[in-house]
Design an enzyme around this catalytic site. Sequence first.
Site, PDB file in Angstrom:
ATOM      1  N   SER A   1       0.803  -1.223   0.000  1.00 37.55           N
ATOM      2  CA  SER A   1       0.000   0.000   0.000  1.00 37.55           C
ATOM      3  C   SER A   1       0.834   1.270   0.000  1.00 37.55           C
ATOM      4  O   SER A   1       0.471   2.251  -0.652  1.00 37.55           O
ATOM      5  CB  SER A   1      -0.945   0.007   1.206  1.00 37.55           C
ATOM      6  OG  SER A   1      -1.781  -1.109   1.181  1.00 37.55           O
TER       7      SER A   1
ATOM      8  N   HIS B   1       0.221   4.679   4.477  1.00 39.70           N
ATOM      9  CA  HIS B   1      -0.392   5.224   3.267  1.00 39.70           C
ATOM     10  C   HIS B   1       0.005   6.689   3.076  1.00 39.70           C
ATOM     11  O   HIS B   1       0.379   7.109   1.976  1.00 39.70           O
ATOM     12  CB  HIS B   1      -1.906   5.101   3.341  1.00 39.70           C
ATOM     13  CG  HIS B   1      -2.393   3.692   3.336  1.00 39.70           C
ATOM     14  ND1 HIS B   1      -3.728   3.365   3.482  1.00 39.70           N
ATOM     15  CD2 HIS B   1      -1.738   2.507   3.208  1.00 39.70           C
ATOM     16  CE1 HIS B   1      -3.866   2.048   3.430  1.00 39.70           C
ATOM     17  NE2 HIS B   1      -2.674   1.517   3.277  1.00 39.70           N
TER      18      HIS B   1
END
Length: 195
Positions: free
Chosen positions: A124, A175
């Site tokens: 991610s 993220h």
Amino acid sequence: MLFVRYENFRQYVRLYPANTVFLAVMLVLFLWQQIDPGLTYRLMATNVPPASKEIWRYLTAVFLHAGWAHLLFNAFAVFVFAPPLERLFGSRRYVWFFLLCGIFGNVGAMVLAGNEPVAAVGASGSIYGVFGAFLYMALYQRHLLDPQSRTTVYVILAMGALFSLIMPGVSFMAHFFGAFAGFALYRWAGAKNLR
């Protein structure tokens, strides 16, 4: 629309060799994790000693996943959204970009966790790095993205931020730092060459 894949398998492999290798490594390691669950603990990023001193984990964690849904979501994102960036950068520079975004995302998540024990797996951070680069384009090089692609970037980043905040077990910091790394690395290494 930049994020629609029209290539067949052979074309995809030929045009996007780095993403093909990343997808293959993620799949192989995930299958290995199913056979040997201890692999996750040996390769994940964590701030828990003594594993926290094994800095190579910030890289290996990028290719591990915490379940089928996690793998499929990230593999889909790499398969669909990352190819245009590989074409823009060239495969060699793109490999460095992708890996550095993932590493930076993992490092950021560990550093900001403080004394709270944290572990991280997944691509991610790298994927958000890809979107960070596209965000730079959408804001400062609008001619590189069609209007639908710009809208897609904004929506995915907004939905991703919301998802990262409300879903348990999802690392918002990985993220965020991945996206920040992608934005900054693209500005530093890519933007001048792609005017």
